[in-house]
Design an enzyme around this catalytic site. Structure first.
Site, PDB file in Angstrom:
ATOM      1  N   SER A  91       0.850  -1.188   0.000  1.00  0.00           N
ATOM      2  CA  SER A  91       0.000   0.000   0.000  1.00  0.00           C
ATOM      3  C   SER A  91       0.888   1.241   0.000  1.00  0.00           C
ATOM      4  O   SER A  91       2.113   1.140   0.038  1.00  0.00           O
ATOM      5  CB  SER A  91      -0.895   0.006   1.235  1.00  0.00           C
ATOM      6  OG  SER A  91      -0.108   0.319   2.369  1.00  0.00           O
ATOM      7  N   LYS A  92       0.234   2.379  -0.005  1.00  0.00           N
ATOM      8  CA  LYS A  92       0.959   3.659  -0.076  1.00  0.00           C
ATOM      9  C   LYS A  92       2.005   3.801   1.031  1.00  0.00           C
ATOM     10  O   LYS A  92       2.992   4.487   0.853  1.00  0.00           O
ATOM     11  CB  LYS A  92      -0.044   4.814   0.027  1.00  0.00           C
ATOM     12  CG  LYS A  92      -0.774   5.076  -1.261  1.00  0.00           C
ATOM     13  CD  LYS A  92      -1.226   6.544  -1.305  1.00  0.00           C
ATOM     14  CE  LYS A  92      -2.211   6.782  -2.420  1.00  0.00           C
ATOM     15  NZ  LYS A  92      -3.617   6.560  -2.018  1.00  0.00           N
ATOM     16  N   ARG A  93       1.733   3.150   2.168  1.00  0.00           N
ATOM     17  CA  ARG A  93       2.701   3.248   3.276  1.00  0.00           C
ATOM     18  C   ARG A  93       4.076   2.733   2.854  1.00  0.00           C
ATOM     19  O   ARG A  93       5.092   3.116   3.418  1.00  0.00           O
ATOM     20  CB  ARG A  93       2.235   2.393   4.466  1.00  0.00           C
ATOM     21  CG  ARG A  93       1.070   2.969   5.227  1.00  0.00           C
ATOM     22  CD  ARG A  93       0.696   2.069   6.383  1.00  0.00           C
ATOM     23  NE  ARG A  93       0.260   0.755   5.916  1.00  0.00           N
ATOM     24  CZ  ARG A  93       0.872  -0.399   6.189  1.00  0.00           C
ATOM     25  NH1 ARG A  93       1.946  -0.408   6.934  1.00  0.00           N
ATOM     26  NH2 ARG A  93       0.406  -1.543   5.732  1.00  0.00           N
ATOM     27  N   HIS A  94       4.096   1.836   1.876  1.00  0.00           N
ATOM     28  CA  HIS A  94       5.374   1.252   1.451  1.00  0.00           C
ATOM     29  C   HIS A  94       6.050   2.053   0.349  1.00  0.00           C
ATOM     30  O   HIS A  94       7.096   1.666  -0.143  1.00  0.00           O
ATOM     31  CB  HIS A  94       5.136  -0.181   0.950  1.00  0.00           C
ATOM     32  CG  HIS A  94       4.528  -1.089   1.966  1.00  0.00           C
ATOM     33  ND1 HIS A  94       3.253  -1.570   1.849  1.00  0.00           N
ATOM     34  CD2 HIS A  94       5.019  -1.569   3.119  1.00  0.00           C
ATOM     35  CE1 HIS A  94       2.983  -2.349   2.901  1.00  0.00           C
ATOM     36  NE2 HIS A  94       4.033  -2.346   3.682  1.00  0.00           N
ATOM     37  N   GLY A  95       5.433   3.151  -0.062  1.00  0.00           N
ATOM     38  CA  GLY A  95       5.996   3.923  -1.168  1.00  0.00           C
ATOM     39  C   GLY A  95       4.995   3.963  -2.304  1.00  0.00           C
ATOM     40  O   GLY A  95       3.821   3.628  -2.115  1.00  0.00           O
TER      41      GLY A  95
END
Ligand code: GLU
Length: 471
Positions: A243-247
């Site tokens: 998800s966005k948390r990972h980039g």
């Protein structure tokens, strides 16, 4: 491979245009594309825009642009579900006529109360079949439900995961049409896959629970089943769903970050599929070697470092002129207009072994394209000393007459000068480099001079001489 007899293989990619093209979606598209290309089949693109609130034209455009950028071309479509309402209506009405579906008049409030009660009693909140045998007609709040079998099981042989069995008791009488007559997601997907004659449904395993429900719709319609293959999810380094948390998770974000489409495609194909220890696959090799049977059952972990490694590989392998074309938009983004692509190609050739992305390369190319370089202040103190003046003048003099302007010729000319003056390369290289690039680190000096060309090189050296004398 599955022997489909004379049947033409048809795969599909059906994104919902509620956001950009996600890395995971792109991989699903790639697997479908590869499989259809390998089998001489057809790859269909379908936009699942029945959710009119969340679907946007902008998302559709971004998805098409993402697929085009990756080179995943489709043979049919894009079809839009929003334009196929009449087809769905027809199928729903056939199911009603045949007694395979029924009108349900239970109000949403009543259903919610029942669901809450079931939850409170620790039962699965499932439709209790109140209207199932009532033979009701349409009504203002009525939905259409599928008459799902009450006993037995629904099974299929997943192309990736093997045999899968679901108990029918677990399954609801699925809603096929909402009270306004519009089809639900499940109905639309099945009708589309039937009418588009899809033979292989390859999709993310987040859809695994949907498959038995959809199989029941095929059965109710008396249609043969396609084959299903559920591809494992992509996880972030912490093993949670990517998800966005990972980039960045959007395909076009990778384009903007300076990745080459070949690198991303090569990275994505290896995320879940293996062919021995091979890492690098050309498009042709991928099509030749891809096999659903070799797609693993466990989730792939997204690894940005490996993607960067592949990107540097593809940058290095690129033809200079092609690289110049890819680099141009990034240079334009930095304000460099009217680019001479032959010159950019020469510059790119000196930067390609040093750049992991096109963004890095564009930054590194800055000094080549600036009319006048900015000298790093620390380096000026260290290397632009009065002693540098005579050497630099000697360099200007010998290069002024140089006929062939290329690396070997430049190396010989400077070598001669060194012999003549007794200077060392260590002494003359830093001020020259500073004069030409404004920096203390750059590609090799002769490479830089060759790329700059005679006129620019001499101009920069003369400007540095004036600068030093003015210090
Ligand atoms: N529209 C669905 C999605 O974007 C795809 C459903 C399918 O592959 O059957 O997840």
């Amino acid at each position: 491979m599955v022997d489909m007899g004379m049947l033409k293989i048809r795969t599909r990619f059906p994104p919902s245009p509620t956001g950009f093209l996600h890395i995971g979606g792109a991989r699903t598209a790639l697997f479908n594309w590869l499989f259809s290309r390998q089998q001489g089949g057809v790859f269909v693109l379908r936009i699942e825009d029945t959710d009119q609130v969340r679907s946007t034209d902008e998302a559709t455009r971004a998805i098409l642009e993402g697929l085009e950028w990756l080179g995943l071309d489709w043979d049919e479509g894009p079809f839009f579900q929003s334009q196929r309402t009449e087809i769905y209506r027809q199928f729903i009405s056939d199911l009603l006529d045949q007694g395979k579906a029924y009108y349900c008049h239970c109000s949403p409030e009543l259903l919610e109360t029942k669901r809450e009660k079931a939850r409170a009693e620790g039962r699965k909140p499932k439709y209790d079949g109140t209207c199932r045998e009532k033979n009701l007609g349409p009504g203002p709040q009525a939905v259409v439900r599928l008459k799902n079998p009450l006993t037995g099981s629904t099974g299929f042989n997943d192309l990736i995961r093997g045999p899968i069995l679901f108990s029918n008791e677990e399954m609801d009488d699925l809603v096929l049409a909402r009270s306004d007559g519009s089809p639900t997601y499940h109905l639309a997907v099945v009708v589309d896959d039937i009418t588009m004659e899809i033979t292989h449904i390859i999709r993310g395993d987040d859809h695994l629970n949907n498959t038995p429900r959809q199989i029941q719709i095929y059965k109710a319609l008396g249609r043969p089943l396609p084959l299903f293959g559920h591809v494992p999810m992509i996880l972030g380094p912490d093993k949670t769903r990517l998800s966005k948390r990972h980039g960045a998770t959007s395909v076009l974000a990778y384009k903007e970050m300076g990745f080459l489409p070949q690198a991303l495609v090569n990275y994505l194909v290896r995320l879940g599929w293996a062919h021995g220890d091979e890492e690098i696959f050309s498009r042709r090799e991928m099509i030749e070697k891809f096999s659903l049977a070799q797609v693993g059952k466990s989730a792939g972990v997204f690894n940005q470092e490996k993607l960067l490694w592949l990107n540097s590989h593809y940058i290095k392998e690129s033809d200079d002129r092609e690289l110049a074309g890819l680099l141009a938009p990034f240079l334009q983004g930095k304000g460099f207009r009217d680019l001479d692509l032959d010159y950019v190609a020469r510059c790119a050739a000196t930067l390609k072994i040093r750049s992991k992305t096109l963004v890095e390369m564009a930054d590194a190319a800055d000094f080549y394209l600036k009319e006048e370089v900015d000298y790093q202040a620390e380096a000026v103190k260290k290397f632009f000393s009065p002693q540098a003046v005579p050497w630099m003048e000697a360099v200007v003099e010998s290069l002024d007459y140089l006929g062939d302007w290329n690396e070997p010729a430049l190396e010989i000319a400077i070598g001669r000068l060194i012999d003549r003056t007794g200077a060392t390369m260590k002494q003359i290289a830093p001020p020259l480099r500073l004069a030409l690039t404004g920096k203390t680190a750059s590609p090799g000096l002769f490479e830089v001079m060759a790329a700059l060309g005679q006129e620019r090189t001499l101009k920069r050296l003369n400007r540095a001489l004036i600068f030093i004398k003015g210090l």
